[in-house]
Design a protein around this motif. Structure first.
Motif, mmCIF file in Angstrom:
data_model
loop_
_atom_site.group_PDB
_atom_site.id
_atom_site.type_symbol
_atom_site.label_atom_id
_atom_site.label_comp_id
_atom_site.label_asym_id
_atom_site.label_seq_id
_atom_site.Cartn_x
_atom_site.Cartn_y
_atom_site.Cartn_z
ATOM 1 N N LYS A 143 0.826 -1.198 0.000
ATOM 2 C CA LYS A 143 0.000 0.000 0.000
ATOM 3 C C LYS A 143 0.866 1.256 0.000
ATOM 4 C CE LYS A 143 -3.748 -2.460 2.357
ATOM 5 N NZ LYS A 143 -4.681 -2.497 3.526
ATOM 6 N N ILE A 144 0.223 2.411 0.108
ATOM 7 C CA ILE A 144 0.919 3.698 0.004
ATOM 8 C C ILE A 144 0.761 4.490 1.293
ATOM 9 C CG2 ILE A 144 1.037 5.897 -1.238
ATOM 10 C CD1 ILE A 144 -0.087 4.467 -3.696
ATOM 11 N N VAL A 145 1.863 5.050 1.785
ATOM 12 C CA VAL A 145 1.817 6.002 2.886
ATOM 13 C C VAL A 145 2.320 7.340 2.371
ATOM 14 C CG1 VAL A 145 2.799 6.671 5.125
ATOM 15 C CG2 VAL A 145 2.045 4.315 4.739
ATOM 16 N N VAL A 146 1.512 8.369 2.595
ATOM 17 C CA VAL A 146 1.849 9.731 2.177
ATOM 18 C C VAL A 146 2.104 10.562 3.427
ATOM 19 C CG1 VAL A 146 1.072 11.785 0.931
ATOM 20 C CG2 VAL A 146 0.340 9.495 0.172
ATOM 21 N N SER A 147 3.286 11.124 3.530
ATOM 22 C CA SER A 147 3.619 11.967 4.676
ATOM 23 C C SER A 147 3.919 13.383 4.218
ATOM 24 C CB SER A 147 4.829 11.414 5.432
ATOM 25 O OG SER A 147 5.256 12.343 6.418
ATOM 26 N N LYS B 178 7.603 -3.041 0.865
ATOM 27 C CA LYS B 178 6.911 -3.626 -0.284
ATOM 28 C C LYS B 178 5.869 -2.679 -0.861
ATOM 29 C CE LYS B 178 7.531 -8.369 1.386
ATOM 30 N NZ LYS B 178 6.850 -9.608 1.856
ATOM 31 N N GLY B 179 5.689 -1.552 -0.209
ATOM 32 C CA GLY B 179 4.748 -0.551 -0.689
ATOM 33 C C GLY B 179 5.468 0.669 -1.213
ATOM 34 N N THR B 180 4.768 1.807 -1.213
ATOM 35 C CA THR B 180 5.316 3.064 -1.718
ATOM 36 C C THR B 180 5.183 4.151 -0.666
ATOM 37 O OG1 THR B 180 4.747 2.498 -4.011
ATOM 38 C CG2 THR B 180 5.113 4.833 -3.517
ATOM 39 N N VAL B 181 6.282 4.840 -0.421
ATOM 40 C CA VAL B 181 6.287 5.987 0.493
ATOM 41 C C VAL B 181 6.384 7.269 -0.327
ATOM 42 C CG1 VAL B 181 7.624 7.222 2.245
ATOM 43 C CG2 VAL B 181 7.317 4.749 2.430
ATOM 44 N N VAL B 182 5.481 8.213 -0.045
ATOM 45 C CA VAL B 182 5.600 9.563 -0.594
ATOM 46 C C VAL B 182 5.965 10.465 0.579
ATOM 47 C CG1 VAL B 182 4.494 11.436 -1.848
ATOM 48 C CG2 VAL B 182 3.827 9.063 -2.311
ATOM 49 N N ALA B 183 7.179 10.963 0.573
ATOM 50 C CA ALA B 183 7.667 11.798 1.666
ATOM 51 C C ALA B 183 7.806 13.235 1.183
ATOM 52 C CB ALA B 183 9.017 11.287 2.177
ATOM 53 N N SER B 184 7.087 14.129 1.817
ATOM 54 C CA SER B 184 7.130 15.533 1.427
ATOM 55 C C SER B 184 7.322 16.408 2.654
ATOM 56 C CB SER B 184 5.831 15.924 0.715
ATOM 57 O OG SER B 184 5.796 17.316 0.466
#
Length: 213
Positions: free
Chosen positions: A77-81, A169-175
């Protein structure tokens, strides 16, 4: 039909009102489910594939629950920070470093390439609000994995937002900038960010689904 099923942690701060976006019209975000930040340790997240964390969140508590974040990611899954990280609860990202400023133009930004969710967004309109420079981004998170894809950066090359697909195994969007989802309305080009980001989420979820097949 959208692929994304978004859950967002509600920090209960003054810039949020009953699950409403912090934007010009304060319109409801009907495509997002909000849960209290302190529920993440016991909440059933199985129905969601995108977890969004923003500024003013209790990072001390998130650090205590970092295994929940990692498990969510390792389910593909995706975590957006969009928070200034001062505790290592997010895989793939280092802790926040303020941008060194000697003049207001040090806050100037640029997309790292043409195919990003900042496509056709005027960087001047994003950098300034009511004459104030640096409203959108004032620092960065060091990239842990060199394979990460930089999306937005300061003009000196310092990354502001990046995507990590290797830490889990997922996707991290770090901003280290403001919440993507709140840039949905307004009178200038910044209103393109939210819909383009949602479209990217769909594409990324399809990629993750294919990788798991």
């Amino acid at each position: 039909m959208a692929e994304y099923k978004i859950v967002k942690l509600d920090g209960g701060h003054a810039f949020s009102l009953e699950g409403r976006a912090m934007n010009v019209s304060n319109e409801p975000m009907d495509h997002v489910t909000f849960i209290d930040q302190y529920e993440i340790g016991k909440a059933d997240l199985s129905d969601f594939n995108v977890l969004v964390v923003t500024d003013f969140i209790d990072q001390e508590y998130l650090y205590e629950q970092k295994e929940v974040i990692e498990q969510f990611l390792n389910e593909g899954k995706i975590v957006v920070s969009c928070a200034h990280l001062f505790r290592p609860w997010l895989p793939g990202a280092g802790l926040f470093i303020p941008q060194k400023i000697t003049k207001h133009s040090d806050y100037f930004m640029e997309p790292a390439h043409d195919n990003t969710f900042y496509r056709n967004v005027d960087m001047q309109e994003l950098t300034y609000r009511k004459g104030v420079s640096g409203f959108y981004a004032r620092g960065s998170h060091p990239i842990v994995n060199k394979e990460s894809e930089v999306v937005l950066r300061f003009t000196d090359g310092t990354p502001i937002a990046f995507i990590d697909r290797t830490a889990t195994k997922g996707t991290v969007v770090a901003s280290a900038a403001r919440d993507f989802l709140t840039y949905a309305t307004g009178e200038n080009s910044t209103q393109l960010i939210a819909p383009q980001f949602l479209a990217w989420l769909d594409e990324e979820l399809l990629r993750l689904k294919g990788a798991q097949a």
